[in-house]
Design a protein around this motif. Structure first.
Motif, PDB file in Angstrom:
ATOM      1  N   ASN A   1       0.843  -1.190   0.000  1.00 54.75           N
ATOM      2  CA  ASN A   1       0.000   0.000   0.000  1.00 54.75           C
ATOM      3  C   ASN A   1       0.885   1.249   0.000  1.00 54.75           C
ATOM      4  O   ASN A   1       2.116   1.169   0.043  1.00 54.75           O
ATOM      5  CB  ASN A   1      -0.975  -0.001   1.190  1.00 54.75           C
ATOM      6  N   LEU A   2       0.245   2.403  -0.019  1.00 58.88           N
ATOM      7  CA  LEU A   2       0.977   3.663  -0.102  1.00 58.88           C
ATOM      8  C   LEU A   2       1.911   3.846   1.094  1.00 58.88           C
ATOM      9  O   LEU A   2       3.076   4.225   0.939  1.00 58.88           O
ATOM     10  CB  LEU A   2      -0.011   4.825  -0.192  1.00 58.88           C
ATOM     11  N   ALA A   3       1.420   3.581   2.290  1.00 66.27           N
ATOM     12  CA  ALA A   3       2.228   3.783   3.488  1.00 66.27           C
ATOM     13  C   ALA A   3       3.472   2.903   3.478  1.00 66.27           C
ATOM     14  O   ALA A   3       4.572   3.353   3.825  1.00 66.27           O
ATOM     15  CB  ALA A   3       1.390   3.500   4.736  1.00 66.27           C
ATOM     16  N   ASP A   4       3.318   1.649   3.076  1.00 64.85           N
ATOM     17  CA  ASP A   4       4.464   0.737   3.033  1.00 64.85           C
ATOM     18  C   ASP A   4       5.489   1.184   1.987  1.00 64.85           C
ATOM     19  O   ASP A   4       6.701   1.132   2.221  1.00 64.85           O
ATOM     20  CB  ASP A   4       4.003  -0.687   2.707  1.00 64.85           C
ATOM     21  N   ALA A   5       4.999   1.608   0.820  1.00 65.65           N
ATOM     22  CA  ALA A   5       5.910   2.050  -0.246  1.00 65.65           C
ATOM     23  C   ALA A   5       6.703   3.274   0.193  1.00 65.65           C
ATOM     24  O   ALA A   5       7.920   3.361  -0.033  1.00 65.65           O
ATOM     25  CB  ALA A   5       5.122   2.352  -1.513  1.00 65.65           C
ATOM     26  N   LEU A   6       6.029   4.227   0.844  1.00 57.55           N
ATOM     27  CA  LEU A   6       6.715   5.443   1.282  1.00 57.55           C
ATOM     28  C   LEU A   6       7.658   5.163   2.454  1.00 57.55           C
ATOM     29  O   LEU A   6       8.707   5.809   2.574  1.00 57.55           O
ATOM     30  CB  LEU A   6       5.696   6.512   1.659  1.00 57.55           C
ATOM     31  N   ALA A   7       7.311   4.190   3.294  1.00 57.23           N
ATOM     32  CA  ALA A   7       8.207   3.816   4.395  1.00 57.23           C
ATOM     33  C   ALA A   7       9.500   3.223   3.845  1.00 57.23           C
ATOM     34  O   ALA A   7      10.599   3.517   4.342  1.00 57.23           O
ATOM     35  CB  ALA A   7       7.516   2.818   5.320  1.00 57.23           C
ATOM     36  N   ASP A   8       9.380   2.379   2.812  1.00 57.12           N
ATOM     37  CA  ASP A   8      10.554   1.836   2.140  1.00 57.12           C
ATOM     38  C   ASP A   8      11.421   2.959   1.577  1.00 57.12           C
ATOM     39  O   ASP A   8      12.640   2.990   1.769  1.00 57.12           O
ATOM     40  CB  ASP A   8      10.110   0.923   0.982  1.00 57.12           C
ATOM     41  N   LEU A   9      10.776   3.877   0.887  1.00 59.13           N
ATOM     42  CA  LEU A   9      11.498   4.968   0.244  1.00 59.13           C
ATOM     43  C   LEU A   9      12.173   5.862   1.277  1.00 59.13           C
ATOM     44  O   LEU A   9      13.312   6.294   1.080  1.00 59.13           O
ATOM     45  CB  LEU A   9      10.532   5.769  -0.627  1.00 59.13           C
ATOM     46  N   GLN A  10      11.504   6.129   2.377  1.00 63.83           N
ATOM     47  CA  GLN A  10      12.083   6.980   3.416  1.00 63.83           C
ATOM     48  C   GLN A  10      13.325   6.335   4.027  1.00 63.83           C
ATOM     49  O   GLN A  10      14.315   7.020   4.319  1.00 63.83           O
ATOM     50  CB  GLN A  10      11.054   7.279   4.498  1.00 63.83           C
ATOM     51  N   GLN A  11      13.286   5.012   4.203  1.00 61.26           N
ATOM     52  CA  GLN A  11      14.468   4.322   4.743  1.00 61.26           C
ATOM     53  C   GLN A  11      15.651   4.454   3.785  1.00 61.26           C
ATOM     54  O   GLN A  11      16.794   4.623   4.220  1.00 61.26           O
ATOM     55  CB  GLN A  11      14.146   2.852   5.003  1.00 61.26           C
ATOM     56  N   ALA A  12      15.371   4.388   2.487  1.00 61.48           N
ATOM     57  CA  ALA A  12      16.439   4.575   1.503  1.00 61.48           C
ATOM     58  C   ALA A  12      16.986   5.999   1.568  1.00 61.48           C
ATOM     59  O   ALA A  12      18.203   6.210   1.560  1.00 61.48           O
ATOM     60  CB  ALA A  12      15.917   4.266   0.099  1.00 61.48           C
TER      61      ALA A  12
END
Length: 387
Positions: A175-186
């Motif tokens: 979902n959107l939250a999971d995708a953005l959490a991944d991106l933020q960690q990067a």
């Protein structure tokens, strides 16, 4: 006026610890060890044969891809790069990118690659979520992914110029939250370059035969828009459909590729694109695409050559070939490049580009064409105009 574009070198190392279910690249799971020394000898012999078609040209960049090149030792990578430099001239400050898998990275080996001449790593993280990594068939865990990025950061004090993190979105059930959490960690790992691209199901892959459930198109677009805003706010500039970088850290090899540059491809299944200019009487350009033998066993068979096929790009195919590459980049495209690298007049593509401007896919100035945000979203429709 016709001219030769910059020349790059792609080196393919085909082995992986295991084949990922989404991967359609020419890669082979390691079963009985890697014949590293034998393969290196064939790579350099392959290059020797190719040098005849690029006389008196210097390399603009080198990219070592796979497969997983980090399955090779640092000594092996050093042998490859020293062998290349002994055979062909290289431009000053040559960018040498090497792909690496966090699951095959050790501190001493990473440092050894830099000592061998690697100036840039591209690290295949894909996700920081353990469940997603397992679903994607990756051999590393989130901690190893972070450790690889930290090692690359430390090595920037020892000769490494830059590194890239590869990250996917649109993953199964994401979902959107999971995708953005991944991106933020990067983003938090502060890589100079981020490749952020959508998972697609390719033919002849395990995912093609057993497709996972992926997010719907509307959800994918939300992820793309919010992720782009997050990257922009963090100081990353989008310069290609799936590539973002800090100022001054664009990938030189990829830029040459998308700008319709030339490249030799050595190794199993490696592709090349070479321009040859005519003489004073025949002022034309011939653009050829080459493919090497795909399977390692066949590639290292001394009874045959390394070349599998050569295809000449016909003049009526050149507009599509040129813009398929050039419109991946968001930067303005000099109109002079079209004639310089294809030998065709701008008038040959005037109707297609007029239609693209009318549809809001491309902007047009006296000296440049440039893809618009609308064109980025509907890139396939834009390219159809050149067929």
């Amino acid at each position: 006026m016709l001219q030769l574009p910059p020349l790059s070198l792609y080196i393919h190392i085909p082995w992986c610890v295991q084949k990922c279910p989404y991967c359609d690249f020419n890669s082979h799971a390691v079963k009985q060890g890697i014949p590293e020394a034998e393969y290196i000898a064939h790579l350099l012999a392959d290059l020797d044969q190719d040098l005849a078609i690029v006389p008196d040209r210097a390399l603009h960049s080198i990219f070592i891809g796979g497969g997983t090149p980090s399955t090779f030792s640092a000594e092996g990578i050093a042998a490859i790069l020293s062998g290349v430099r002994a055979r062909i001239a290289c431009e000053p400050n040559l960018e040498v990118t090497m792909e690496a898998n966090p699951g095959t990275v050790e501190a001493s080996r990473f440092a050894g690659y830099v000592a061998a001449g690697v100036t840039r790593f591209s690290i295949g993280v894909q996700s920081f979520q353990a469940a997603q990594l397992q679903a994607l068939g990756r051999i590393h865990n989130p901690a190893q992914a972070r450790r690889a990025a930290e090692l690359a950061t430390q090595l920037r004090q020892q000769g490494l110029n830059s590194f890239n993190l590869d990250l996917m979105h649109g993953l199964p059930g994401q979902n959107l939250a999971d995708a953005l959490a991944d991106l933020q960690q990067a983003i938090d790992l502060n890589p100079p370059h981020l490749s952020w691209y959508q998972l697609t199901i390719e033919p002849n892959t395990a995912f093609a035969s057993r497709p996972p459930v992926l997010p719907e198109d509307e959800a994918l677009w939300d992820i793309q828009e919010h992720g782009h805003a997050l990257l922009t706010a963090a100081g990353y500039q989008q310069y290609e459909t799936s590539a973002y970088s800090k100022t001054g850290y664009q990938c030189a090899h990829n830029l040459n590729y998308w700008r319709f540059g030339d490249y030799l491809g050595i190794g199993c299944g490696a592709h090349g694109k070479i321009t040859r200019l005519g003489n004073e009487v025949d002022a034309t350009a011939t653009i050829s695409r080459t493919v090497k033998i795909k399977h390692p066993k066949g590639y290292m068979d001394l009874s045959r050559g390394y070349l599998d096929s050569t295809t000449v790009v016909e003049p009526d195919e050149l507009p599509f070939e040129f813009f398929m590459n050039r419109f991946r980049l968001l930067e303005p495209c000099p109109k002079a490049d079209f004639t310089a690298y294809t030998g065709l007049s701008v008038e040959t593509v005037a109707p297609a580009l007029a239609r693209a401007v009318q549809l809001g896919l491309v902007s047009d100035t006296p000296l440049h064409w440039q893809i618009t945000p609308h064109g980025v979203r509907f890139l396939n429709e834009l390219l159809q105009l050149f067929l």
